[in-house]
Design a protein around this motif. Structure first.
Motif, PDB file in Angstrom:
ATOM      1  N   VAL A 173       0.832  -1.205   0.000  1.00  0.00           N
ATOM      2  CA  VAL A 173       0.000   0.000   0.000  1.00  0.00           C
ATOM      3  C   VAL A 173       0.865   1.252   0.000  1.00  0.00           C
ATOM      4  O   VAL A 173       0.599   2.206  -0.753  1.00  0.00           O
ATOM      5  N   GLU A 174       1.916   1.275   0.810  1.00  0.00           N
ATOM      6  CA  GLU A 174       2.745   2.473   0.879  1.00  0.00           C
ATOM      7  C   GLU A 174       3.554   2.668  -0.409  1.00  0.00           C
ATOM      8  O   GLU A 174       3.704   3.787  -0.894  1.00  0.00           O
ATOM      9  N   HIS A 175       4.079   1.575  -0.955  1.00  0.00           N
ATOM     10  CA  HIS A 175       4.796   1.695  -2.236  1.00  0.00           C
ATOM     11  C   HIS A 175       3.854   2.177  -3.331  1.00  0.00           C
ATOM     12  O   HIS A 175       4.213   3.032  -4.147  1.00  0.00           O
ATOM     13  N   PHE A 176       2.648   1.650  -3.339  1.00  0.00           N
ATOM     14  CA  PHE A 176       1.670   2.088  -4.342  1.00  0.00           C
ATOM     15  C   PHE A 176       1.373   3.579  -4.200  1.00  0.00           C
ATOM     16  O   PHE A 176       1.388   4.321  -5.179  1.00  0.00           O
ATOM     17  N   ARG A 177       1.107   4.041  -2.987  1.00  0.00           N
ATOM     18  CA  ARG A 177       0.736   5.437  -2.774  1.00  0.00           C
ATOM     19  C   ARG A 177       1.884   6.376  -3.148  1.00  0.00           C
ATOM     20  O   ARG A 177       1.661   7.432  -3.734  1.00  0.00           O
ATOM     21  N   GLU A 178       3.105   5.987  -2.825  1.00  0.00           N
ATOM     22  CA  GLU A 178       4.223   6.894  -3.033  1.00  0.00           C
ATOM     23  C   GLU A 178       4.765   6.862  -4.457  1.00  0.00           C
ATOM     24  O   GLU A 178       5.256   7.875  -4.958  1.00  0.00           O
TER      25      GLU A 178
END
Length: 956
Positions: A498-503
């Motif tokens: 999720v964090e890799h996707f958002r960033e």
């Protein structure tokens, strides 16, 4: 006639003529070749067509512009061409001429659909074409033959490499056929022309060669068309079906009674109907047989006996179709062609039972878990026991043929001799992945490929962190924040995804980018989705997910009916729609899949993929290729792989693309080395970098300011290059070896400088997603180089060694082994653990739980402790003591699991249990007493794989 052109378009007027007062019937403006030569009047009219070429065609009343060539059919313009010689200009100049000097507004010749049908930009080396001029937004597509598996044209023949355009494509019969039987006017719902399809060269070449070969050898042949993703297979299949359905032999007898198209692509049927109506203005030539058609055998029999030209059936109905055509071929002497698309579909029943003979154990296991099987597998299953020809012609379209597909449909150089080392089956026609990538129809998904261990190494190599520092650091982003944690733990992987996707992924395509998570089983997919949805909700992120799988599974929570992908609990936004349609919703960002949509799924907005399943060979290529679809503005994709190594994936891709290299480096310090090298070149100074950055960061800056900031640097470098080139030429002319060497060194140094900047841009684009450099100088140079590179047009310099094309060297996870997942019957099956590589064992439910506990405890505890000590401590000592607590039993009976987890009583009881165990297990108890983190970890283990909550609820 002008009004007819404006109302109906050039293509329609040429094909179907116009009406005029006082003239009986239609006035035909062209006659295209008949399917057979039996009607001499039609043949005579065909011979009467007049094709003309006009040079320096002046087309405008508003200016004196002229186009190099205009092609006319019976006085009506059908094509234009701008010609350039590479000695003075390039094909880019011809394209720019069309874009910026050939404004179609108010110009009948250049107006879309009602003027010339296609416009060619031609140089000695390349051909590009477009069917719609739109000024600067015009998109030209390659129309090249391909060169040794890549883009471009062969240069080893006599004459111009692009001579095929006028010698083959514009040859009279060829050109008339393209206009009459290839070009398609796509219409919108209002029946207005929205686009015109002109065949790409490989489509033209493949369909014509197929038709010629079938005509030469008659029915009963087998053909493998290996066309990459991005090749336009749907149109190629439509043209192939159309031509084979109308094909006549030398005696003008029709070769095939019907053509069967096997595909689950929703667009095939509609596009076939649309294309054939364009060609023939005849309704009903295409029949579609689906599982909704009532009796499939009766519907097929009716369509076959009615002589329908083309019959489209799904993979589920194909066995019935094949049986029907074989029966008619044997009893009635009829002949049929079968065209199989590579699109995949779930299988069941009769077809699945036949597949057992041709599928590997791994493929059969996937099939049992809702997996997808291709048309080529079904054909293999249906044909396995039939060595003799059955009078049916088979044509298989696929981007990634398996060995059995090659053996089944491939053609040997000497078909009369047995297969051997020098007589191996090969595809009949190839449009390679490499060519599709180089021509810009698909993206290279291996450019930003990150195995999970690589992410940890990359982040850890830049600064010597110990674990405590990494955990406390608020500055580290994305993967660095989670990379220390073991990869099998779903919750921790969810954080990473999720964090890799958002960033990294979400900002792409103006916020429209989407991602796919590829998982090993249906149970895993459901649990991942629940974990991701929970994490998204806890963080307050505005995004949603969908999960896709076939069949049903037991509810992981142990309540309610079995779950399917249509269950409101999993996909509440579906509301009766297909997953593909629902995934287009703006808020729906992540699609989780298990044995579904890994093949045959086209969603151009996909920019990220997270892989947590074993992908080997062809499956790796097919799965990762979901990312490669082109889309305006799409130039970056990301793959984060928790399981597979980069070398294995690269080897898989090399089977279909020989020159693929992963564009990344394993050492993040390379960016500093490269920056130092570029700084030391002396071609710019820090003031010039700051000047550009200041303009770049100013939201009110103008393009003029941007040019002013960069032009002095670019001009200085261009002058240096020109002077060095002139000195080199002069020295060579004077046989001055020393002077030539000196000048060549200077030219090479400038070319290398430009290449190094390109390598820096690519390397930083990749590395900055994984590693937080904490240096603005690194980012500033990235901005500076990215803007400077396009201004340095050094001419056709040879590309130097690109430092960003370095293979990844660390490509496996720490303590990682192959994951072997099998869906077992019963409620709430647990995932198999990660075991030693090559163990190949499948652990039962209890063993998997214990192994999960071992791994988690190892992450929490330090010291020389045996597995038995850890298991006894958690599973026997602590859990046993907590099961004795009446208060905990009451709370477990009367509260949800999340409420129970938050109970202060549970925390106190864990502390008491630790203290009670102090004497027998001093080392572990001491660590737990001294660390709240360890106690929290113990609680997670007890509530997770330890199943404390469930045990308390079931206790009497």
């Amino acid at each position: 006639m002008r009004k007819s052109l404006d109302d109906r378009g050039t293509l329609d007027v040429l094909r179907y003529g116009i009406e005029m007062i006082g003239v009986k019937g239609l006035v035909s403006l062209a006659q295209f070749a008949p399917a057979s030569g039996m009607n001499s009047a039609i043949v005579a009219r065909y011979e009467a067509n007049r094709l003309r070429v006009v040079r320096q065609l002046r087309y405008s009343k508003a200016n004196e512009n002229s186009i190099d060539l205009g092609l006319f059919l019976n006085g009506i313009p059908v094509a234009t061409a701008e010609l350039k010689t590479n000695f003075t200009q390039t094909i880019a100049d011809a394209i720019d001429q069309y874009k910026f000097d050939r404004n179609p507004r108010g110009e009948p010749l250049l107006t879309f659909a009602t003027g010339a049908l296609v416009h060619f930009a031609v140089s000695n080396r390349d051909v590009m074409m477009t069917t719609r001029l739109e000024g600067g937004a015009t998109r030209f597509l390659p129309f090249n033959r391909g060169n040794d598996g890549g883009a471009g044209n062969p240069t080893d023949g006599p004459g111009h490499p692009t001579a095929y355009l006028w010698q083959e494509v514009w040859q009279r019969d060829s050109w008339l056929e393209i206009i009459g039987r290839y070009m398609i006017a796509r219409r919108d719902k209002k029946k207005q022309i929205g686009g015109i399809i002109f065949p790409r060269y490989h489509q033209l070449d493949a369909t014509r060669k197929l038709r010629a070969q079938v005509k030469a050898e008659g029915a009963g042949g087998r053909f493998l068309i290996q066309h990459s993703a991005g090749s336009g297979k749907t149109n190629s299949i439509a043209w192939s079906a159309h031509f084979l359905a109308d094909l006549h032999d030398e005696s003008d007898a029709k070769i095939f009674s019907s053509v069967i198209v096997v595909s689950d692509r929703n667009v095939i049927d509609a596009q076939l109907q649309e294309a054939l109506f364009e060609f023939e203005r005849t309704k009903g030539v295409v029949a579609t047989i689906t599982s909704d058609s009532g009796s499939k055998s009766a519907a097929l029999a009716d369509a076959l006996d009615a002589g329908k030209k083309i019959i489209v059936c799904t993979m589920q109905t194909f066995p019935f179709a094949l049986e029907a055509v074989r029966e008619r071929a044997a009893t009635q002497g009829k002949r049929f062609a079968v065209i199989a698309d590579e699109a995949h579909s779930s299988q069941a029943g009769e077809t699945a039972s036949k597949l057992k003979a041709v599928l590997s154990p791994e493929e059969l296991a996937e099939l049992g878990d809702g997996g997808e099987i291709s048309a080529e597998d079904i054909l293999a299953a249906q044909m396995a026991a039939r060595a003799a020809k059955d009078g049916v012609t088979y044509v298989a379209f696929t981007a990634t043929p398996k060995t059995k597909t090659m053996e089944l449909f491939g053609r040997r150089p000497n078909p009369d001799a047995a297969a051997s080392e020098t007589n191996k089956p090969a595809p009949f026609h190839v449009y390679s992945m490499r060519q599709a990538i180089e021509e810009g129809f698909i993206l290279d998904v291996l450019k930003n490929y990150t195995p999970y261990r690589l992410a940890f190494k990359l982040a850890n190599a830049g600064e010597e962190w110990d674990e405590q520092e990494v955990e406390k650091s608020a500055a580290m982003k994305g993967i660095m924040r989670w990379v220390r944690l073991h990869p099998y733990n779903i919750a921790q992987k969810v954080h990473i995804v999720v964090e890799h996707f958002r960033e990294n992924v979400a900002p792409l395509l103006n916020g429209k980018a989407k991602a796919m998570v590829v998982l090993g089983s249906r149970v895993e997919a459901v649990r991942w989705q629940m974990a991701i949805d929970s994490y998204i909700k806890s963080q307050g992120y505005k995004m949603s997910t969908l999960v896709a799988f076939s069949g049903d599974i037991a509810d992981p929570d142990g309540t309610g009916e079995p779950l399917t992908e249509t269950s409101a609990k999993l996909n509440p936004t579906l509301k009766g729609r297909d997953i593909r349609e629902a995934f287009t919703d703006e808020d729906c960002k992540i699609l989780l899949v298990a044995n579904k949509f890994q093949t045959g799924f086209d969603q151009p907005l996909l920019c990220g993929m997270y892989v947590d399943r074993r992908l080997a060979g062809i499956q790796a290529v097919q799965t990762l290729s979901r990312l490669n679809r082109a889309y305006p503005g799409k130039d970056t994709t990301y793959v984060l792989d928790f399981v597979n190594s980069s070398e294995e994936v690269l080897q898989a891709f090399r089977q279909y693309y020989e020159t693929a290299e992963i564009e990344a480096s394993t050492d993040p310090n390379m960016i500093f080395d490269l920056r130092a090298k570029l700084d030391a070149s002396g071609h710019y100074d820090s003031y010039e970098v700051e000047r550009l950055v200041e303009v770049e960061m100013d939201p009110n800056a103008t393009q003029g300011q941007l040019i002013a900031a960069l032009e002095p640097v670019a001009e200085r470098l261009l002058v240096q290059f020109k002077e060095a080139t002139n000195r080199l030429k002069a020295a060579q002319a004077n046989d001055d070896k020393s002077g030539a060497d000196s000048a060549r060194d200077e030219v090479d140094a400038l070319v290398l400088f430009k290449n190094d900047m390109g390598a820096y841009v690519r390397l930083y684009t990749f590395m900055s997603q994984i590693f937080d450099y904490g240096s603005t100088d690194v980012e500033k140079r990235f901005m500076f180089y990215k803007r400077l590179i396009p201004l340095l047009q050094f001419g056709r310099e040879r590309e130097g060694v690109d430092l960003s094309d370095v293979k990844l060297t660390h490509h496996s996870l720490k303590d990682q082994g192959e994951r072997d997942l099998t869906i077992a019957g019963g409620d709430k099956p647990m995932l198999g653990p990660i075991t030693a590589a090559g163990s190949g064992s499948v652990q039962d439910k209890e063993k998997a739980l214990l192994a999960d506990i071992i791994a988690k405890v190892n992450d929490l505890f330090e010291g020389e402790l045996t597995d038995d000590d850890q298991l006894i401590y958690v599973n026997n000592v602590l859990k046993g003591k907590l099961l004795e607590s009446r208060a905990l039993r009451m709370q477990a009976q009367n509260n949800s699991k999340s409420q129970f987890a938050a109970s202060p009583t549970l925390a106190n009881e864990i502390l008491n249990a630790v203290m009670d165990a102090l004497t027998a297990h001093e080392v572990m108890s001491s660590q737990a007493l001294n660390s709240q983190k360890v106690r929290d970890g113990l609680k997670d283990i007890l509530l997770g794989p330890g199943q404390l909550y469930e045990a308390l609820r079931s206790a009497e």
